[in-house]
Write an enzyme that holds these catalytic residues in place. Structure first.
Site, short mmCIF file in Angstrom:
data_model
loop_
_atom_site.label_atom_id
_atom_site.label_comp_id
_atom_site.label_asym_id
_atom_site.label_seq_id
_atom_site.Cartn_x
_atom_site.Cartn_y
_atom_site.Cartn_z
CG ASP A 251 0.44 4.12 4.49
OD1 ASP A 251 -0.49 3.59 3.84
OD2 ASP A 251 0.73 3.77 5.64
CG ASP B 155 -0.24 -0.18 2.52
OD1 ASP B 155 1.01 -0.30 2.52
OD2 ASP B 155 -0.92 -0.19 3.56
CE LYS C 89 0.67 5.55 15.48
NZ LYS C 89 -0.76 5.36 15.43
P1 GTP Z 1 -5.72 -1.39 7.87
O1 GTP Z 1 -6.63 -2.50 8.32
O2 GTP Z 1 -6.50 -0.25 7.30
O3 GTP Z 1 -4.72 -0.96 8.93
O4 GTP Z 1 -4.82 -1.89 6.62
P2 GTP Z 1 -3.93 -3.22 6.44
O5 GTP Z 1 -4.72 -4.41 6.86
O6 GTP Z 1 -3.43 -3.22 5.04
O7 GTP Z 1 -2.73 -3.04 7.45
P3 GTP Z 1 -1.37 -2.24 7.25
O8 GTP Z 1 -1.62 -1.00 6.46
O9 GTP Z 1 -0.73 -2.07 8.57
O10 GTP Z 1 -0.49 -3.27 6.41
C1 GTP Z 1 0.72 -2.93 5.78
C2 GTP Z 1 0.93 -3.91 4.64
O11 GTP Z 1 1.08 -5.24 5.15
C3 GTP Z 1 -0.22 -3.96 3.66
O12 GTP Z 1 0.31 -4.10 2.37
C4 GTP Z 1 -1.01 -5.20 4.09
O13 GTP Z 1 -1.67 -5.82 2.97
C5 GTP Z 1 0.08 -6.10 4.63
N1 GTP Z 1 -0.37 -6.95 5.75
C6 GTP Z 1 -0.81 -6.54 6.97
N2 GTP Z 1 -1.10 -7.60 7.75
C7 GTP Z 1 -0.84 -8.71 7.00
C8 GTP Z 1 -0.95 -10.13 7.24
O14 GTP Z 1 -1.36 -10.59 8.31
N3 GTP Z 1 -0.59 -10.96 6.22
C9 GTP Z 1 -0.14 -10.49 5.01
N4 GTP Z 1 0.19 -11.39 4.07
N5 GTP Z 1 -0.02 -9.18 4.74
C10 GTP Z 1 -0.37 -8.29 5.73
#
Ligand code: GTP
Length: 355
Positions: A218, A109, A160
Site C-alpha cells: 500500500d 494506491d 484494528k
Molecule cells: P489518505 O488521505 O492519506 O488516507 O489517503 P486516501 O485519501 O487515498 O485514502 P485511502 O488510502 O484510505 O483510500 C483508499 C483508496 O480509495 C484510494 O485509492 C483512494 O483514492 C480511494 N478513495 C478514498 N476515499 C474515496 C472517496 O471518497 N471517493 C473515491 N472516489 N475514492 C476514494
C-alpha cells in the site's frame, strides 16, 4: 471483465506530494502510478475500467483519455467524496455488464502481484457476493484483520486491535457480483471496510477470502511510496508499463547523471534531472528537473519537480516539495517534509543521526 478503480482520495499522508498531483498520478518508476495498475489489470483480462474520481478529478482523464495500456476507460466524478463504498455505488452507473457478472474493484494506491484470475475463479466457484484478496502481514495490529473459516469464507471484518486473531488483512482488491454493488446506499458516504463488508457478512451473504502472499504494498505513506517505486525499478514486481529494463536505476530521457556519481537501489532519475559528480543517490525518487549537487547524499527520499539539493547536503528519508531548495551543508532526516518553494539557507538544519 469490467473494473472500478477508486482514485478519489485526497492522499493526505503523502502531502506535500499530493498538493498538486493526486496520489494515483504520482510518477512512480517513470510513469503515473496508475499506469502500472492499468497494465496489470489488462494482463489479468480486464477490458474496461471506470475511474471513481473526486479529488482533482479532471487530471485523470487528461492523463489517460479513453483508452490506455490496452483498457477502455470511463470516468465518473463525485460531487462530494462518497467514501470507498459510496464511490463504488456511484461509479457502477457506468458499468455495462449484467447483474450476475463479476466486477473487479481496485484501490488506486495498491501495488499487487497477486493472481487476479485465480481470485475471480474462486469468486465464481463459490457463487460469492464478494471475494476479497487477503494478504498476510507480520504485524496485523496496524490494520483491520479478516479471519476466514476452513472453506475460505470470511467470518468477520475486525477493526484494528492490539490482539489480532489472524495476520490476514484486507489487501484492497475485491471482486463484487454486480448485483451486490446495488445493496450499497446510493448518494451517501459509505465505507466498504467499515459498513458494506460487515453488513454483507451479518446478512449471511457469501463473502470469500482469496489468501495469497504475493508481492503487495500500500503506497499511501512516503516511506512506502519510495519503496514501491524502487521495487518496480529493481524488478521486484514486474510491470510492463515501466519505461526501461529493471536494474539499479531508471534514468529517463533528458536526465544527466555524472559518471562520478553513485546512483542505485532502484532510484528513478526524472526527465531533465541532474546528479553531479561525487553525489550519492540511493533508493530514491527524483522527479523531473530535480538537481543533486556535487558531494550531496540522498537516501530513501523524494525530490519533487525542480527541487534542488546543494553541495554536500545530506537527505535521509526526506520529502522535498516542488521547487524546494536545500542549501549546501544541511543534514535532514527522519521523515522531514519541505513544502513546495521553501528554501533552506546553507547549514541551517542538522538533524542527522550519525556523528
Ligand atoms: P489518505 O488521505 O492519506 O488516507 O489517503 P486516501 O485519501 O487515498 O485514502 P485511502 O488510502 O484510505 O483510500 C483508499 C483508496 O480509495 C484510494 O485509492 C483512494 O483514492 C480511494 N478513495 C478514498 N476515499 C474515496 C472517496 O471518497 N471517493 C473515491 N472516489 N475514492 C476514494
Amino acid at each position: 471483465m469490467e473494473a472500478i478503480l477508486l482514485v478519489g482520495g485526497r492522499g493526505t499522508r503523502l502531502r506535500p506530494l499530493t498538493i498538486s498531483t493526486p496520489k494515483p498520478l504520482l510518477p512512480t518508476a517513470g510513469v503515473a502510478f496508475l499506469a502500472h495498475q492499468l497494465a496489470r489489470a489488462h494482463a489479468a483480462g480486464v477490458e474496461r475500467i471506470v475511474f471513481a474520481t473526486s479529488y482533482r478529478a479532471e487530471m485523470f482523464e487528461a492523463a489517460f483519455g479513453a483508452h490506455a495500456h490496452g483498457v477502455d476507460l470511463a470516468y465518473v466524478d463525485e460531487r462530494q467524496p462518497l467514501g470507498t463504498g459510496g464511490a463504488i455505488r456511484n461509479a457502477a452507473r457506468a458499468l455495462t455488464c449484467g447483474p450476475d457478472d463479476p466486477v473487479l474493484i481496485l484501490n488506486g494506491d495498491i501495488l499487487s502481484g497477486h493472481d487476479v484470475p485465480a481470485q475471480v475463479k474462486l469468486h465464481e466457484q463459490a457463487g460469492a457476493a464478494v471475494t476479497l484478496h487477503l494478504t498476510e502481514v507480520e504485524d496485523p495490529s496496524r490494520f483491520g484483520c479478516v479471519p476466514t473459516d476452513d472453506g475460505g469464507r470470511v467470518t468477520a471484518f475486525l477493526e484494528k486491535t492490539s490482539h489480532p486473531v489472524t495476520n490476514q488483512i484486507n489487501a484492497g482488491c475485491y471482486v463484487f457480483r454486480r448485483s451486490a454493488i446495488d445493496t450499497i446506499a446510493e448518494d451517501e458516504v459509505v465505507s466498504v471496510e467499515r459498513e458494506t463488508f460487515p453488513a454483507l457478512i451479518a446478512s449471511g451473504a457469501v463473502v470469500m477470502g482469496h489468501v495469497e502472499p504475493a508481492y503487495w504494498l500500500d503506497v499511501g505513506t512516503p516511506e512506502a511510496f519510495v519503496r514501491g517505486s524502487c521495487d518496480l525499478v529493481l524488478g521486484r514486481l514486474a510491470s510492463s508499463a515501466m519505461p526501461g529494463d529493471p536494474g539499479e536505476r531508471l534514468t529517463l530521457a533528458g536526465a544527466s547523471v555524472s559518471p562520478g556519481a553513485v546512483v542505485r537501489g532502484g532510484t528513478t532519475v526524472g526527465r531533465g534531472a541532474v546528479v553531479e559528480a561525487g553525489a550519492t543517490v540511493l533508493g530514491s525518487v527524483l522527479l523531473d528537473d530535480a538537481f543533486v549537487a556535487e558531494g550531496a547524499t540522498v537516501r530513501g527520499s523524494v525530490l519533487s519537480r525542480g527541487a534542488r539539493v546543494g553541495p554536500g547536503a545530506v537527505l535521509d528519508e526526506v520529502i522535498l516539495g516542488d521547487g524546494a531548495v536545500v542549501g549546501p551543508g544541511n543534514e535532514l532526516c527522519g521523515g522531514l517534509r519541505v513544502w513546495p518553494g521553501i528554501e533552506l539557507p546553507p547549514t541551517a538544519v542538522r538533524f542527522s543521526t550519525d556523528a
